[in-house]
Design a protein around this motif. Structure first.
Motif, PDB file in Angstrom:
ATOM      1  N   PHE A  70       1.397   7.040  -5.861  1.00 27.66           N
ATOM      2  CA  PHE A  70       0.642   7.230  -7.096  1.00 27.66           C
ATOM      3  C   PHE A  70      -0.707   7.920  -6.901  1.00 27.66           C
ATOM      4  CE2 PHE A  70       3.306   3.444  -8.102  1.00 27.66           C
ATOM      5  CZ  PHE A  70       4.140   4.093  -8.996  1.00 27.66           C
ATOM      6  N   GLU A  71      -1.253   7.896  -5.711  1.00 27.44           N
ATOM      7  CA  GLU A  71      -2.519   8.560  -5.456  1.00 27.44           C
ATOM      8  C   GLU A  71      -2.266   9.741  -4.523  1.00 27.44           C
ATOM      9  OE1 GLU A  71      -5.665   5.985  -4.231  1.00 27.44           O
ATOM     10  OE2 GLU A  71      -5.189   4.482  -5.735  1.00 27.44           O
ATOM     11  N   SER A  72      -3.327  10.258  -3.970  1.00 27.11           N
ATOM     12  CA  SER A  72      -3.163  11.401  -3.068  1.00 27.11           C
ATOM     13  C   SER A  72      -2.547  10.952  -1.747  1.00 27.11           C
ATOM     14  CB  SER A  72      -4.512  12.064  -2.810  1.00 27.11           C
ATOM     15  OG  SER A  72      -5.331  11.210  -2.042  1.00 27.11           O
TER      16      SER A  72
ATOM     17  N   GLU B  78       0.805  -1.218   0.000  1.00 25.58           N
ATOM     18  CA  GLU B  78       0.000   0.000   0.000  1.00 25.58           C
ATOM     19  C   GLU B  78       0.839   1.269   0.000  1.00 25.58           C
ATOM     20  OE1 GLU B  78      -2.908  -0.357   3.082  1.00 25.58           O
ATOM     21  OE2 GLU B  78      -4.190  -1.598   1.816  1.00 25.58           O
TER      22      GLU B  78
ATOM     23  N   ARG C 279       2.302   2.142  -2.481  1.00 26.91           N
ATOM     24  CA  ARG C 279       2.039   2.677  -3.825  1.00 26.91           C
ATOM     25  C   ARG C 279       0.907   3.694  -3.813  1.00 26.91           C
ATOM     26  NH1 ARG C 279      -2.536  -0.446  -5.442  1.00 26.91           N
ATOM     27  NH2 ARG C 279      -2.502  -2.469  -4.466  1.00 26.91           N
ATOM     28  N   PHE C 280      -0.038   3.579  -2.856  1.00 27.29           N
ATOM     29  CA  PHE C 280      -1.108   4.571  -2.769  1.00 27.29           C
ATOM     30  C   PHE C 280      -0.556   5.945  -2.424  1.00 27.29           C
ATOM     31  CE2 PHE C 280      -3.873   0.786  -1.873  1.00 27.29           C
ATOM     32  CZ  PHE C 280      -4.679   0.928  -2.988  1.00 27.29           C
TER      33      PHE C 280
ATOM     34  N   HIS D  20      -4.972   4.483   3.975  1.00 22.65           N
ATOM     35  CA  HIS D  20      -4.725   3.048   3.799  1.00 22.65           C
ATOM     36  C   HIS D  20      -3.607   2.562   4.718  1.00 22.65           C
ATOM     37  CE1 HIS D  20      -7.379   2.173   0.444  1.00 22.65           C
ATOM     38  NE2 HIS D  20      -6.988   3.299  -0.151  1.00 22.65           N
TER      39      HIS D  20
ATOM     40  N   SER E  64      -5.298   9.770   0.792  1.00 26.06           N
ATOM     41  CA  SER E  64      -5.819   8.420   0.562  1.00 26.06           C
ATOM     42  C   SER E  64      -4.780   7.366   0.943  1.00 26.06           C
ATOM     43  CB  SER E  64      -6.210   8.259  -0.908  1.00 26.06           C
ATOM     44  OG  SER E  64      -6.544   6.926  -1.180  1.00 26.06           O
ATOM     45  N   GLY E  65      -3.537   7.599   0.562  1.00 23.80           N
ATOM     46  CA  GLY E  65      -2.471   6.660   0.899  1.00 23.80           C
ATOM     47  C   GLY E  65      -2.241   6.570   2.390  1.00 23.80           C
TER      48      GLY E  65
END
Length: 162
Positions: free
Chosen positions: A42-44, A36, A38-39, A51, A47-48
């Motif tokens: 690659f994401e906000s 996780e 990677r969240f 997680h 959000s990461g």
């Protein structure tokens, strides 16, 4: 075969199986936590982070349950502190997940805070009044009672007590 021996063998087998399942869950949970990351990349970040917090707290819950089962498997007793620790971690996880998702009302958060307070009080009382501390206090008081106290002139002349 004695029924007590049978009960012990069955509970040992069950706790051994549960320990292996918890170990597998711990390994999978740690791998999921590492994946996780990677969240965050690659994401906000929000959000990461959500997680990651959820995954890490879940891993801590599994670790605490693993510790409780190992303790039961070795000593044939359940420690109240292990169970309250796991429950506190579960409540903290729910609070963290709910606050990040912004889906809780103030009533629910307040009720979880009261639950945390009660669990904290239970945890403190379990440590303060644990059977281990009582037996060590009892042994110290027995040692003090078996040695007669010296008073007067003999207490002043004895170099061991001074």
């Amino acid at each position: 075969m004695d029924s007590l021996k049978l009960f012990k063998q069955v509970t040992d087998a069950i706790t051994t199986i549960i320990l292996y399942v918890l170990l597998l869950a711990l390994i999978v949970g740690m791998a999921k936590t590492l994946l996780e990351i990677r969240f965050i990349v690659f994401e906000s970040l929000e959000s990461g982070f959500n997680h990651m917090v959820t995954s890490v707290l879940t891993v801590f819950i599994v670790i605490d349950l693993f510790k409780a089962f190992v303790d039961y498997h070795e000593h044939d007793r359940i420690k109240l502190t292990d169970i309250t620790d796991a429950t506190i971690l579960i409540v903290l996880r729910e609070i963290a997940v709910g606050l990040y998702a912004q889906k809780f009302g103030y009533e629910y958060v307040l009720s979880l805070a009261v639950l945390l307070l009660v669990l904290g009080v239970i945890r403190v009382l379990a440590v303060q009044y644990s059977p281990a501390s009582r037996s060590s206090n009892y042994q110290v008081s027995l040692k003090e009672e078996t040695q007669p106290s010296k008073t007067g002139l003999s207490a002043m002349l004895d170099p061991v007590q001074n």
